[in-house]
Design a protein around this motif. Sequence first.
Motif, PDB file in Angstrom:
ATOM      1  N   LEU A 276       0.865  -1.177   0.000  1.00 35.36           N
ATOM      2  CA  LEU A 276       0.000   0.000   0.000  1.00 35.36           C
ATOM      3  C   LEU A 276       0.907   1.234   0.000  1.00 35.36           C
ATOM      4  O   LEU A 276       1.633   1.453   0.965  1.00 35.36           O
ATOM      5  N   PRO A 277       0.902   2.025  -1.076  1.00 36.41           N
ATOM      6  CA  PRO A 277       1.863   3.142  -1.195  1.00 36.41           C
ATOM      7  C   PRO A 277       1.528   4.298  -0.247  1.00 36.41           C
ATOM      8  O   PRO A 277       0.369   4.709  -0.128  1.00 36.41           O
ATOM      9  N   GLY A 278       2.550   4.822   0.429  1.00 36.36           N
ATOM     10  CA  GLY A 278       2.372   5.904   1.393  1.00 36.36           C
ATOM     11  C   GLY A 278       3.104   7.165   0.976  1.00 36.36           C
ATOM     12  O   GLY A 278       3.567   7.301  -0.161  1.00 36.36           O
ATOM     13  N   SER A 279       3.253   8.090   1.933  1.00 38.54           N
ATOM     14  CA  SER A 279       3.862   9.402   1.669  1.00 38.54           C
ATOM     15  C   SER A 279       5.129   9.590   2.480  1.00 38.54           C
ATOM     16  O   SER A 279       5.217   9.131   3.625  1.00 38.54           O
ATOM     17  N   THR A 280       6.104  10.268   1.896  1.00 40.91           N
ATOM     18  CA  THR A 280       7.334  10.586   2.627  1.00 40.91           C
ATOM     19  C   THR A 280       7.107  11.799   3.525  1.00 40.91           C
ATOM     20  O   THR A 280       6.069  12.459   3.463  1.00 40.91           O
TER      21      THR A 280
END
Length: 692
Positions: free
Chosen positions: A558-562
């Motif tokens: 599940l792609p997240g944020s930096t």
Amino acid sequence: MAKIKVDGKEIEVPDHYTLLQAAEEAGAEVPRFCFHERLSIAGNCRMCLVEVKGGPPKPAASCAMNVRDLRPGPNGEAPEIFTNTPMVKKAREGVMEFLLINHPLDCPICDQGGECDLQDQAMAFGVDASRYKENKRAVEDKYIGPLVKTVMTRCIHCTRCVRFTTEVAGISELGLIGRGEDAEITTYLEQAMTSELQGNVIDLCPVGALTSRPFAFHARPWELTKTESIDVMDAVGSAIRVDTRGREVMRIMPRVNEQVNEEWISDKTRFIWDGLRTQRLDRPYVRKGGKLQPVTWPEAFAVIKEAVDRTAPEKIGAIAGDLSSVEEMYALKALLASLGSANIDCRQDGTALHPSHGRASYIFNPTIEGIEKADAVLIIGSNPRFEASVLNARIRKRWRQDVPVAVIGDIGDLRYDYEQLGAGAETLKDLAGGAGKFFNVLKKAKHPLIIVGQGALVRGDGAAVLGQAAKLAQAVGAVTPEWNGFAVLHTAAARVGGLDVGFVPQDARRNVADVLESSELLFLLGADEFDMKRTGNAFVVYIGTHGDAGAHRADVILPGSTYTEKFGTYINTEGRVQQTSRAGFAPGQAKEDWAVIRALSDVLGHKLPFDSLAQLRAALRAEYPHLAKIDHIAHGDAADIARLAKLGGALRKPPFISSMGDFYLTNPIARASAVMAECSALARNGFKQAAE
């Protein structure tokens, strides 16, 4: 304090102030190139000239003259200086004319253009013509590494870079050779600079002689949107400014914060930005037939729901990574609690720290600024030069003021001299028992500082070592109502926040190994810093930003944020609550991590009670009130150290070593950065590379 008149205005300033500082205190603008508040005085640019009443009939360099050096008037009047008389104006114009004799006319292609001190001061204090027709001199550019680009023909010999590397960074890598027209700044052998703080010379250079090599010709300062934030590459929480163009981060600069990083940042903090856009996870993935395939968010959530439904609650676990914000850890903890699991840990490295021992047992109690008070320093199992480079510069500053420093452990060069007391836990135990000369040094000190690093705490006997360090702090009087000198130095930005919100097993004897062993379904919140083979046959859900170790092992991504793409709360090693600000948006379908967890909770039938970041923070701050006070430290209770001193356990013989491996490759963002990869390769090669 001393009274002084500046341009007719009488003010009172400390008598150790320079005339330049006194003039600025009075509101007068004095130009300068070589003077810097944090460096020694060189007095070699002569731009800061002022007129001293009653002094010699010539202007004086205000940076090199103190207020105490001035004589009062014949009747005891306050001494007087002038910053705007015809004599001063003519002198400054002459100095500027000299500076521009050899300076190249390449402002249109210079990366310093738009934020150049020479440009600004030539406009304000110079003249519009030159009387010199001779050819300009040229100086060959020097190779000083992959981070700092040199155009030495532009150099005006202010020597700020020389003084910074020698005094603050602690290694004499730059120097001035030659005389007169042949003088030039160089690294002598023309090999890459080795300091992990070298990027700060870019900010210090008042002209375009030293600029950022990775940023060269990428953008102009006026094109960039500037966002104030904080750094998460280590646990110091340095104040930074993130400059973006569109959705891309173009550079990272330091901000002044006297309590944390002064105005320095490490090279990893400054040059990490190219890793923010490469190897990014920009859509959900599910492993099908042994290969990760892109899917939609609902499809990924459906696969996770199916896995959760077939797994017993006590077999579900979660590990938070070193870059996780407090909000997402709080949300994930709440999700697992709703599923019936308390199998969570934020201590990837297995450190012995636990919130049950009290907050004072795991924060840097004297504070980072408090290092300035320390009059004896003991470092246990840590190399702060790499683990917290900016904090190490503070320790070096105290060492330069003749404060004794001693070390227990095999940790290498710290950029200052120290007394090696021993290698491991036995030395610490003997010292805590009152043996050795340094015990008396600590005992006699008014503000002894004992720094415990993760290298001493991630071992099997970490709890026992922590107890011995607390016992030593008690024995030497390092913990008093006025001063708490027991300091735990963290390496992970997320660690103190995770401990504060209880993202650990309730039993202090359990650690990340127990979570891994007991989990058949494992959530990894950006957790990449452990051997993925330890996950066994577990079904792994990875919520993260980069295609790193966790993503390669994952069954669902599940792609997240930096940290530059979200509003997040972090707590630094001293317990200071800080916040990042969104400077740009995550790529593709990636979302903020807390939002991913909230959406997933709905699909799993355990909807979390917040729909926005504001609602999440309200719930978080209601449960943990100290998180509402941004840039504030909730100090630990000194009684925690007394309880910690009672921790027993067998000590092991191996020496303490730093828990950090390669300084340049400590997290997924760093490992995605081509600049950090080049620095790492150079470091392994002894910083030797042919000049470009």
